[in-house]
Scaffold this motif. Sequence first.
Motif, PDB file in Angstrom:
ATOM      1  N   ALA A 142      -3.592   7.980 -12.848  1.00  0.00           N
ATOM      2  CA  ALA A 142      -3.850   9.393 -12.599  1.00  0.00           C
ATOM      3  C   ALA A 142      -5.441   9.573 -12.439  1.00  0.00           C
ATOM      4  CB  ALA A 142      -3.345   9.983 -14.243  1.00  0.00           C
ATOM      5  N   GLY A 143      -5.759  10.558 -11.624  1.00  0.00           N
ATOM      6  CA  GLY A 143      -7.189  11.046 -11.683  1.00  0.00           C
ATOM      7  C   GLY A 143      -8.052   9.959 -10.304  1.00  0.00           C
ATOM      8  N   SER A 144      -7.281   8.901  -9.999  1.00  0.00           N
ATOM      9  CA  SER A 144      -8.226   8.078  -9.054  1.00  0.00           C
ATOM     10  C   SER A 144      -8.394   8.493  -7.837  1.00  0.00           C
ATOM     11  CB  SER A 144      -7.652   6.608  -8.981  1.00  0.00           C
ATOM     12  OG  SER A 144      -6.159   6.685  -8.787  1.00  0.00           O
ATOM     13  N   ALA A 145      -7.484   9.170  -7.234  1.00  0.00           N
ATOM     14  CA  ALA A 145      -7.671   9.792  -5.754  1.00  0.00           C
ATOM     15  C   ALA A 145      -8.727  11.036  -5.800  1.00  0.00           C
ATOM     16  CB  ALA A 145      -6.223  10.415  -5.364  1.00  0.00           C
ATOM     17  N   ARG A 146      -8.710  11.560  -6.881  1.00  0.00           N
ATOM     18  CA  ARG A 146      -9.864  12.608  -7.046  1.00  0.00           C
ATOM     19  C   ARG A 146     -11.107  11.961  -7.185  1.00  0.00           C
ATOM     20  NH1 ARG A 146      -7.883  15.286 -10.582  1.00  0.00           N
ATOM     21  NH2 ARG A 146      -8.783  14.144 -12.412  1.00  0.00           N
TER      22      ARG A 146
ATOM     23  N   SER B 210      -5.859   3.531  -1.626  1.00  0.00           N
ATOM     24  CA  SER B 210      -4.708   3.597  -2.375  1.00  0.00           C
ATOM     25  C   SER B 210      -5.308   4.238  -3.874  1.00  0.00           C
ATOM     26  CB  SER B 210      -3.850   2.662  -2.775  1.00  0.00           C
ATOM     27  OG  SER B 210      -3.219   2.231  -1.495  1.00  0.00           O
ATOM     28  N   PRO B 211      -4.638   5.339  -4.364  1.00  0.00           N
ATOM     29  CA  PRO B 211      -5.261   5.773  -5.789  1.00  0.00           C
ATOM     30  C   PRO B 211      -4.799   4.871  -6.915  1.00  0.00           C
ATOM     31  CG  PRO B 211      -3.454   6.971  -5.020  1.00  0.00           C
ATOM     32  CD  PRO B 211      -3.557   6.099  -3.787  1.00  0.00           C
ATOM     33  N   THR B 212      -4.911   3.574  -6.792  1.00  0.00           N
ATOM     34  CA  THR B 212      -4.479   2.687  -7.911  1.00  0.00           C
ATOM     35  C   THR B 212      -5.682   2.368  -8.887  1.00  0.00           C
ATOM     36  OG1 THR B 212      -4.764   0.794  -6.287  1.00  0.00           O
ATOM     37  CG2 THR B 212      -2.508   1.868  -6.616  1.00  0.00           C
TER      38      THR B 212
ATOM     39  N   VAL C 295     -10.608  10.379   6.530  1.00  0.00           N
ATOM     40  CA  VAL C 295     -10.166   9.682   5.016  1.00  0.00           C
ATOM     41  C   VAL C 295      -8.747   9.933   4.842  1.00  0.00           C
ATOM     42  CG1 VAL C 295     -10.429   9.577   2.555  1.00  0.00           C
ATOM     43  CG2 VAL C 295     -12.365   9.460   3.835  1.00  0.00           C
ATOM     44  N   ARG C 296      -8.099   9.019   4.598  1.00  0.00           N
ATOM     45  CA  ARG C 296      -6.363   9.213   4.137  1.00  0.00           C
ATOM     46  C   ARG C 296      -6.076   8.628   2.745  1.00  0.00           C
ATOM     47  NH1 ARG C 296      -3.957   6.742   8.591  1.00  0.00           N
ATOM     48  NH2 ARG C 296      -3.420   4.896   7.663  1.00  0.00           N
ATOM     49  N   VAL C 297      -5.400   9.236   2.003  1.00  0.00           N
ATOM     50  CA  VAL C 297      -5.273   8.879   0.456  1.00  0.00           C
ATOM     51  C   VAL C 297      -3.651   8.303   0.692  1.00  0.00           C
ATOM     52  CG1 VAL C 297      -4.618   9.230  -1.863  1.00  0.00           C
ATOM     53  CG2 VAL C 297      -6.824  10.449  -0.566  1.00  0.00           C
ATOM     54  N   GLU C 298      -3.483   7.041   0.134  1.00  0.00           N
ATOM     55  CA  GLU C 298      -2.366   6.340   0.512  1.00  0.00           C
ATOM     56  C   GLU C 298      -1.597   6.329  -0.702  1.00  0.00           C
ATOM     57  OE1 GLU C 298      -2.794   2.851   2.849  1.00  0.00           O
ATOM     58  OE2 GLU C 298      -2.645   3.897   4.784  1.00  0.00           O
ATOM     59  N   ASP C 299      -0.899   7.761  -0.969  1.00  0.00           N
ATOM     60  CA  ASP C 299      -0.518   7.722  -2.575  1.00  0.00           C
ATOM     61  C   ASP C 299       0.875   8.126  -2.300  1.00  0.00           C
ATOM     62  OD1 ASP C 299      -0.799  10.270  -1.089  1.00  0.00           O
ATOM     63  OD2 ASP C 299      -1.020  11.467  -2.780  1.00  0.00           O
ATOM     64  N   ILE C 300       1.657   6.910  -1.732  1.00  0.00           N
ATOM     65  CA  ILE C 300       3.175   7.014  -1.468  1.00  0.00           C
ATOM     66  C   ILE C 300       3.913   5.928  -2.615  1.00  0.00           C
ATOM     67  CG2 ILE C 300       3.122   7.432   0.884  1.00  0.00           C
ATOM     68  CD1 ILE C 300       3.490   4.594   1.446  1.00  0.00           C
ATOM     69  N   ASP C 301       3.298   5.658  -3.706  1.00  0.00           N
ATOM     70  CA  ASP C 301       3.736   4.482  -4.563  1.00  0.00           C
ATOM     71  C   ASP C 301       3.422   5.095  -5.875  1.00  0.00           C
ATOM     72  OD1 ASP C 301       5.120   2.560  -5.790  1.00  0.00           O
ATOM     73  OD2 ASP C 301       3.740   0.755  -4.851  1.00  0.00           O
ATOM     74  N   PRO C 302       4.257   6.013  -6.351  1.00  0.00           N
ATOM     75  CA  PRO C 302       3.897   7.102  -7.676  1.00  0.00           C
ATOM     76  C   PRO C 302       3.760   5.937  -8.784  1.00  0.00           C
ATOM     77  CG  PRO C 302       5.267   8.098  -6.438  1.00  0.00           C
ATOM     78  CD  PRO C 302       5.151   6.940  -5.548  1.00  0.00           C
TER      79      PRO C 302
ATOM     80  N   SER D 193     -10.210  -6.536  -6.369  1.00  0.00           N
ATOM     81  CA  SER D 193      -9.008  -5.557  -5.954  1.00  0.00           C
ATOM     82  C   SER D 193      -8.917  -4.576  -7.232  1.00  0.00           C
ATOM     83  CB  SER D 193      -7.803  -6.206  -5.803  1.00  0.00           C
ATOM     84  OG  SER D 193      -7.436  -6.996  -6.971  1.00  0.00           O
ATOM     85  N   LYS D 194      -8.279  -3.526  -7.209  1.00  0.00           N
ATOM     86  CA  LYS D 194      -8.016  -2.890  -8.415  1.00  0.00           C
ATOM     87  C   LYS D 194      -7.064  -3.362  -9.365  1.00  0.00           C
ATOM     88  CE  LYS D 194      -8.688   1.585  -5.649  1.00  0.00           C
ATOM     89  NZ  LYS D 194      -8.257   1.046  -4.288  1.00  0.00           N
ATOM     90  N   SER D 195      -6.145  -4.107  -8.755  1.00  0.00           N
ATOM     91  CA  SER D 195      -5.197  -4.806  -9.656  1.00  0.00           C
ATOM     92  C   SER D 195      -5.721  -5.837 -10.330  1.00  0.00           C
ATOM     93  CB  SER D 195      -3.810  -5.230  -8.782  1.00  0.00           C
ATOM     94  OG  SER D 195      -4.203  -6.335  -7.861  1.00  0.00           O
ATOM     95  N   GLY D 196      -6.755  -6.414  -9.689  1.00  0.00           N
ATOM     96  CA  GLY D 196      -7.530  -7.544 -10.641  1.00  0.00           C
ATOM     97  C   GLY D 196      -8.647  -7.086 -11.166  1.00  0.00           C
TER      98      GLY D 196
END
Length: 287
Positions: free
Chosen positions: A51-55, A10-12, A39-46, A228-231
């Motif tokens: 910004a820029g993390s998926a790239r 997820s691009p978080t 690879v799948r980018v799970e970008d369904i939670d805007p 985790s990214k959130s952490g």
Amino acid sequence: MTYCGRFAPSPTGLLHFGSLVAAVGSWLCARHAGGRWLVRVEDIDPPREVAGSARAILAALPAFGLVADAPALFQSQRRDAYDAAFERLRAADLVFPCWCSRAQLAAEGGMHRDGRCIAAPEPDRPPAWRLRVPDVTIDFDDAQQGPQRQNLRDEAGDFVIRRVEGYYAYQLACVVDDAFQGITEVVRGNDLLDSTARQVWLQRCLGLPTPAYRHLPLALDAQGRKLSKSGQAHPVDPAHPMPALRRALAFLDVQTSTHADSPAALLDDALARFDPARLPRLAARTS
């Protein structure tokens, strides 16, 4: 059937050590089986995206020697597929609209179990949509964690598949895309083990194949918390990939030579020694 695995970040935030472990583990399993790795980018939670993390994640993976066999799939471009799956569920009367507040849900123990909304409809406010969950027990054998059993009605209840904001929930998007990409084994972190029974049930409701599952142990910080990214887990450095890549392989109990001088050489060496049966089962601290 040809083996096909995937890594689905997820691009978080930037790629961190826990995500690198999952990526390396899924890559090794796919290559060991002589299969494909996607690879799948799970970008369904805007609202949660950075910004820029998926790239940045997609650029980091090849730096660690992890090269996919096809261009990355972006879930943000798959709305039509999720709409179609949702309409199939609605046509079969397997979903219902829900206007319940958090307080109402808390009064019901935090979940629905009766296949209908307990709140009055609010025509001026869009509802969430929930899947009707019967009293059914899902059994599956996880390749890493062993036999699993979950009664969906008791442990998950009628779960959300489309949110109030109109975004599709992870469970539905994941199931639709695993089938679309032809995934035969899902290799991911053990934090998602609890989601698997819901995904298996959705696969049955939609007539989709059920892949095999392997849930890898979690990498923990010094306090025993999941990285985790959130952490705010520290990102790995794609400019200097070898230290983190060696750590990830060691975490997965994969032996490697000390002579490999590039990520590709190190992964080739690891693959030659790799045995999925030797992958660890329990979470471990990384510092």
